[in-house]
Design an enzyme around this catalytic site. Structure first.
Site, short mmCIF file in Angstrom:
data_model
loop_
_atom_site.label_atom_id
_atom_site.label_comp_id
_atom_site.label_asym_id
_atom_site.label_seq_id
_atom_site.Cartn_x
_atom_site.Cartn_y
_atom_site.Cartn_z
N LYS A 181 80.91 -19.57 -3.73
CA LYS A 181 81.16 -20.93 -3.25
C LYS A 181 81.01 -22.01 -4.34
O LYS A 181 81.64 -23.05 -4.26
CB LYS A 181 80.23 -21.26 -2.07
CG LYS A 181 80.61 -20.52 -0.79
CD LYS A 181 79.73 -20.95 0.36
CE LYS A 181 80.19 -20.31 1.65
NZ LYS A 181 79.54 -20.90 2.82
N TYR B 142 75.26 -16.03 14.71
CA TYR B 142 76.35 -15.69 15.65
C TYR B 142 76.33 -14.23 16.06
O TYR B 142 77.15 -13.80 16.87
CB TYR B 142 77.72 -16.07 15.07
CG TYR B 142 77.99 -15.55 13.68
CD1 TYR B 142 77.76 -16.34 12.57
CD2 TYR B 142 78.50 -14.27 13.50
CE1 TYR B 142 78.01 -15.87 11.30
CE2 TYR B 142 78.75 -13.78 12.24
CZ TYR B 142 78.51 -14.59 11.14
OH TYR B 142 78.76 -14.10 9.88
N LYS C 259 59.75 -25.38 -0.85
CA LYS C 259 61.21 -25.28 -0.81
C LYS C 259 61.79 -26.39 0.06
O LYS C 259 62.84 -26.96 -0.26
CB LYS C 259 61.63 -23.91 -0.26
CG LYS C 259 61.42 -22.78 -1.25
CD LYS C 259 62.09 -21.51 -0.77
CE LYS C 259 61.80 -20.37 -1.72
NZ LYS C 259 62.27 -19.08 -1.21
N ALA D 115 72.84 -22.92 5.10
CA ALA D 115 73.12 -23.52 6.42
C ALA D 115 72.20 -24.72 6.65
O ALA D 115 72.63 -25.76 7.15
CB ALA D 115 72.93 -22.48 7.52
P1 NAP Z 1 70.14 -18.39 3.18
O1 NAP Z 1 70.81 -19.33 2.25
O2 NAP Z 1 69.74 -17.04 2.72
O3 NAP Z 1 68.82 -19.13 3.77
C1 NAP Z 1 68.01 -18.50 4.72
C2 NAP Z 1 66.80 -19.39 5.00
O4 NAP Z 1 66.05 -18.75 6.03
C3 NAP Z 1 65.86 -19.54 3.80
O5 NAP Z 1 65.31 -20.84 3.82
C4 NAP Z 1 64.78 -18.49 4.09
O6 NAP Z 1 63.52 -18.83 3.57
C5 NAP Z 1 64.70 -18.59 5.60
N1 NAP Z 1 64.13 -17.40 6.17
C6 NAP Z 1 64.55 -16.12 6.02
N2 NAP Z 1 63.76 -15.28 6.71
C7 NAP Z 1 62.80 -16.05 7.30
C8 NAP Z 1 61.68 -15.76 8.12
N3 NAP Z 1 61.39 -14.51 8.49
N4 NAP Z 1 60.93 -16.80 8.54
C9 NAP Z 1 61.21 -18.06 8.16
N5 NAP Z 1 62.25 -18.41 7.38
C10 NAP Z 1 63.04 -17.40 6.95
O7 NAP Z 1 71.04 -18.14 4.46
P2 NAP Z 1 72.12 -19.13 5.13
O8 NAP Z 1 73.42 -18.92 4.50
O9 NAP Z 1 71.53 -20.47 5.17
O10 NAP Z 1 72.22 -18.51 6.61
C11 NAP Z 1 71.16 -18.60 7.53
C12 NAP Z 1 71.65 -18.08 8.87
O11 NAP Z 1 72.72 -18.90 9.31
C13 NAP Z 1 72.20 -16.64 8.81
O12 NAP Z 1 71.87 -15.99 10.00
C14 NAP Z 1 73.70 -16.85 8.73
O13 NAP Z 1 74.43 -15.78 9.28
C15 NAP Z 1 73.86 -18.10 9.58
N6 NAP Z 1 75.05 -18.89 9.25
C16 NAP Z 1 75.94 -19.11 10.23
C17 NAP Z 1 77.05 -19.88 9.99
C18 NAP Z 1 78.01 -20.10 11.13
O14 NAP Z 1 79.14 -20.50 10.87
N7 NAP Z 1 77.59 -19.90 12.35
C19 NAP Z 1 77.26 -20.42 8.72
C20 NAP Z 1 76.32 -20.19 7.73
C21 NAP Z 1 75.21 -19.41 8.00
P3 NAP Z 1 63.08 -18.39 2.07
O15 NAP Z 1 63.88 -19.26 1.15
O16 NAP Z 1 61.62 -18.66 2.07
O17 NAP Z 1 63.44 -16.94 1.94
#
Ligand code: NAP
Length: 278
Positions: free
Chosen positions: A65, A216, A151, A127
């Protein structure tokens, strides 16, 4: 002749809902369009960019991206704000867009969630950044909660640099407390296969009038189910996934869709996802 081949690029790019959703969106708009998957890593971009330039347009997922930006002629306003591109249109110029913010806002609107007042955002990744910037642009009072408050502070500081009027407090998820008009989960907690997990306590959830979950898969997480059981309005991430794809077709073809067709596509995408994952 107009180029009518489209694709999603990412790495690794195993299962993705993109071909299913985009093929349907071409059909619904009465547009011709083939849509495929390309596994491309950032270091392969220099050798693959000629082929990508031959497409009408393409979507970009992790980890490209940001890496795609040097290969484009122009970024639209939101892509420039986020420093991130998930959609490219190849025309007389190669222009990059980000449709996640639009997808998020349309999912809230379609779910009758007003985006104002006190908002809690959980997580600090991609996200969360979308939710945070959009909440700041909408003038919400934001609490950004993470498992690592450093963070959250870092992301909040970045948002204030770009959107100076942003009103953001940070805290640990475990300390989240208060009445929220909207709680938006941007962590993968509750995602398949760990579908029994919830990112916040039931007590914290009970004070949230509206809930949005980016996840999702499954279509309804435990967070969404419990929010609905509490009488809250709750919307899951499939709506955002489909609406951000709709925004790509608006960019590529100026396509216009009927809301009932999009609602049906959200349900059909959930059924398709079940075939892939379960
Ligand atoms: P990402 O960049 O990897 O960020 C994930 C975040 O969640 C980080 O802040 C991480 O914290 C935190 N996290 C992970 N495990 C955790 C836990 N057990 N307890 C507390 N915090 C936790 O991922 P992302 O791209 O933002 O995506 C996040 C979610 O949104 C995913 O499920 C993804 O599939 C979904 N999503 C959906 C859409 C849609 O169109 N519906 C679009 C984008 C993303 P740390 O930094 O401390 O590891």
């Amino acid at each position: 002749m107009q180029k009518r081949n489209f694709a999603v690029i990412g790495h690794p790019i195993g299962h993705t809902m993109s071909p299913f959703i985009h093929k349907r969106l071409f059909e619904l708009a009465g547009e011709k369009g083939d849509y495929t998957i390309f596994d491309v890593s950032p270091h392969e971009l220099p050798e693959k960019i000629t082929a990508l330039n031959e497409l009408g347009g393409y979507n970009i997922t992790i980890p490209n991206k940001q890496a795609i930006i040097p290969y484009l002629d122009r970024l639209d306003k939101k892509a420039a704000l986020y420093g991130s591109v998930n959609t490219v249109k190849n025309g007389s110029v190669r222009e990059g867009f980000t449709t996640d913010p639009d997808g998020f806002l349309k999912a809230l609107e379609a779910g009758n969630i007003s985006f104002s007042g006190n908002i809690a955002i959980i997580g600090c990744g991609g996200a969360a950044r979308t939710f945070l910037y959009e909440a700041a642009l909408a003038g919400c009072h934001i609490t950004l909660a993470a498992r690592d408050v450093n963070k959250a502070d870092f992301l909040a500081k970045e948002a204030v640099q770009k959107i100076p009027h942003a009103d953001i407090k940070t805290c640990l998820i475990s300390d989240l407390n208060g009445d929220f008009d909207l709680l938006a989960n941007a962590t993968p907690v509750g995602m398949y296969p760990h579908i029994d997990n919830m990112p916040v306590s039931e007590k914290a959830l009970s004070k949230c009038r509206n809930v949005f979950d980016a996840i999702y898969n499954p279509l309804e997480t435990v967070l969404i189910k419990k929010a609905k059981a509490n009488g809250s309005n709750a919307v899951g991430g499939m709506s955002m996934l489909v609406w951000q794809a709709v925004a790509a077709h608006e960019i590529w073809d100026n396509s216009v869709y009927n809301i009932s067709d999009i609602n049906q596509l959200i349900l059909d995408s959930a059924a398709e996802m079940k075939k892939i994952f379960y």
